[in-house]
Design a protein around this motif. Structure first.
Motif, PDB file in Angstrom:
ATOM      1  N   ARG A 164      47.819  36.952  31.978  1.00 41.37           N
ATOM      2  CA  ARG A 164      47.392  35.795  32.770  1.00 41.37           C
ATOM      3  C   ARG A 164      46.302  36.189  33.758  1.00 41.37           C
ATOM      4  O   ARG A 164      45.350  35.437  33.992  1.00 41.37           O
ATOM      5  CB  ARG A 164      48.586  35.178  33.494  1.00 41.37           C
ATOM      6  N   ALA A 165      46.446  37.364  34.338  1.00 37.94           N
ATOM      7  CA  ALA A 165      45.423  37.839  35.271  1.00 37.94           C
ATOM      8  C   ALA A 165      44.089  38.022  34.553  1.00 37.94           C
ATOM      9  O   ALA A 165      43.031  37.644  35.072  1.00 37.94           O
ATOM     10  CB  ALA A 165      45.873  39.151  35.912  1.00 37.94           C
ATOM     11  N   TRP A 166      44.143  38.587  33.338  1.00 34.52           N
ATOM     12  CA  TRP A 166      42.900  38.757  32.570  1.00 34.52           C
ATOM     13  C   TRP A 166      42.280  37.395  32.253  1.00 34.52           C
ATOM     14  O   TRP A 166      41.068  37.209  32.392  1.00 34.52           O
ATOM     15  CB  TRP A 166      43.178  39.520  31.282  1.00 34.52           C
ATOM     16  N   ALA A 167      43.102  36.452  31.831  1.00 31.38           N
ATOM     17  CA  ALA A 167      42.593  35.120  31.490  1.00 31.38           C
ATOM     18  C   ALA A 167      41.956  34.432  32.696  1.00 31.38           C
ATOM     19  O   ALA A 167      41.034  33.622  32.541  1.00 31.38           O
ATOM     20  CB  ALA A 167      43.727  34.259  30.935  1.00 31.38           C
ATOM     21  N   SER A 168      42.424  34.754  33.897  1.00 29.68           N
ATOM     22  CA  SER A 168      41.888  34.127  35.112  1.00 29.68           C
ATOM     23  C   SER A 168      40.673  34.855  35.666  1.00 29.68           C
ATOM     24  O   SER A 168      40.093  34.416  36.658  1.00 29.68           O
ATOM     25  CB  SER A 168      42.979  34.064  36.186  1.00 29.68           C
ATOM     26  N   GLY A 169      40.320  35.978  35.032  1.00 32.22           N
ATOM     27  CA  GLY A 169      39.130  36.705  35.460  1.00 32.22           C
ATOM     28  C   GLY A 169      39.400  38.025  36.142  1.00 32.22           C
ATOM     29  O   GLY A 169      38.471  38.789  36.422  1.00 32.22           O
ATOM     30  N   ALA A 170      40.660  38.333  36.429  1.00 34.08           N
ATOM     31  CA  ALA A 170      40.992  39.622  37.034  1.00 34.08           C
ATOM     32  C   ALA A 170      40.838  40.726  36.003  1.00 34.08           C
ATOM     33  O   ALA A 170      41.124  40.531  34.826  1.00 34.08           O
ATOM     34  CB  ALA A 170      42.411  39.597  37.585  1.00 34.08           C
ATOM     35  N   ARG A 171      40.405  41.877  36.421  1.00 32.49           N
ATOM     36  CA  ARG A 171      40.154  42.967  35.481  1.00 32.49           C
ATOM     37  C   ARG A 171      40.942  44.226  35.803  1.00 32.49           C
ATOM     38  O   ARG A 171      40.682  45.290  35.251  1.00 32.49           O
ATOM     39  CB  ARG A 171      38.646  43.275  35.451  1.00 32.49           C
ATOM     40  N   GLU A 172      41.907  44.136  36.709  1.00 31.88           N
ATOM     41  CA  GLU A 172      42.751  45.275  37.019  1.00 31.88           C
ATOM     42  C   GLU A 172      44.193  44.837  37.104  1.00 31.88           C
ATOM     43  O   GLU A 172      44.487  43.700  37.473  1.00 31.88           O
ATOM     44  CB  GLU A 172      42.323  45.951  38.320  1.00 31.88           C
TER      45      GLU A 172
END
Length: 257
Positions: free
Chosen positions: A244-252
């Motif tokens: 979910r973090a990746w899908a929202s733009g987070a990369r770590e």
């Protein structure tokens, strides 16, 4: 916010010994949907059908599943022997570069059984073809007979490194797991941290040191009744959070202390 798309690496099968198919276990899709909170998307493991680049753009994370064929020993510089068993070179050609790309990008993946071994090989490690033949090792293979409940039953403990990633995620230094594998890590690849061991010292849990994303991988099968098992649930929940973090733009991704 939409559910993250989780690419589930499939396996090649023959239905009725003649009809070729790409398949994935229902328990993998159920764990991804019900516990990780993602959309399960079965990936045909064949570079003639899909490229790594397309997968990276389509999916938010990947479940590297178990499978009967083994990683070909040529991928870690060894000759093929009968002990190495069956192979799927097309899957090798997809998963190994996919792992390396995800490590570099910070895109999350969860490795399970063969997937655990793929992560190690992708990072330059090697595998024992049959760990039960090694001195002092137990038989980690799936029981040949019995019901699914009996085959996936908890059979040995895994002890995690004190204060390590898995210890913090599970909230316990030692857990019980199932075991359904014949091969195991021989030499750990570059940046591979072995974070959990079986009582016979077989590596059972790993992550990639310094990777910005979720790279947790296990040698057992946490997809079995993942929603009910106290070891499987936090693993798939954390994987879902990372996707979910990746899908929202987070990369770590980092686990909280």
């Amino acid at each position: 916010m939409r559910r993250p798309v989780i690419g589930i690496i499939g396996n090649s099968h023959l239905i009725n010994d003649e009809y070729p198919a790409h398949a994935g276990g229902s328990m993998n899709s159920e764990a991804v949907s019900h516990v990780s909170g993602g959309i399960p998307l079965l990936v045909p493991p064949d570079p003639a059908l899909v490229s790594v680049e397309e997968l990276l753009e389509t999916c938010d994370g990947f479940l590297l599943t178990g499978g009967r064929p083994n990683v070909h020993p040529a991928e870690y510089g060894e000759a093929e022997t009968p002990a190495h068993g069956a192979f799927d070179r097309a899957r090798d050609a997809i998963t190994l570069p996919l792992v390396r790309a995800c490590v570099e990008r910070g895109q999350p993946f969860l490795g399970v059984c063969r997937g655990f071994q793929e992560v190690n090989v992708a990072m330059g490690g090697s595998l024992h073809p049959e760990i039960r033949d090694l001195p002092g090792r137990m038989n980690h293979r799936m029981p040949p007979d019995g019901t699914l409940e009996e085959k996936f039953a908890l059979r040995h403990s895994v002890r995690f490194a004190e204060g390590g990633v898995f210890h913090r995620l599970m909230g316990a230094p030692e857990v019980m797991t199932n075991t359904l594998h014949g091969q195991g890590i021989k030499r750990a690849g570059a940046r591979i941290v072995i974070d959990g061991h079986a009582p016979d010292d077989t590596p059972e849990a790993l992550y990639v040191e310094g990777a910005p994303g979720f790279t947790l991988s296990v040698q057992w099968h946490p997809e079995w009744r993942a929603g009910d098992d106290p070891v499987s649930r936090p693993l798939f929940e954390a994987f879902g959070q990372a996707a979910r973090a990746w899908a929202s733009g987070a990369r770590e991704w980092r686990i909280s202390a």
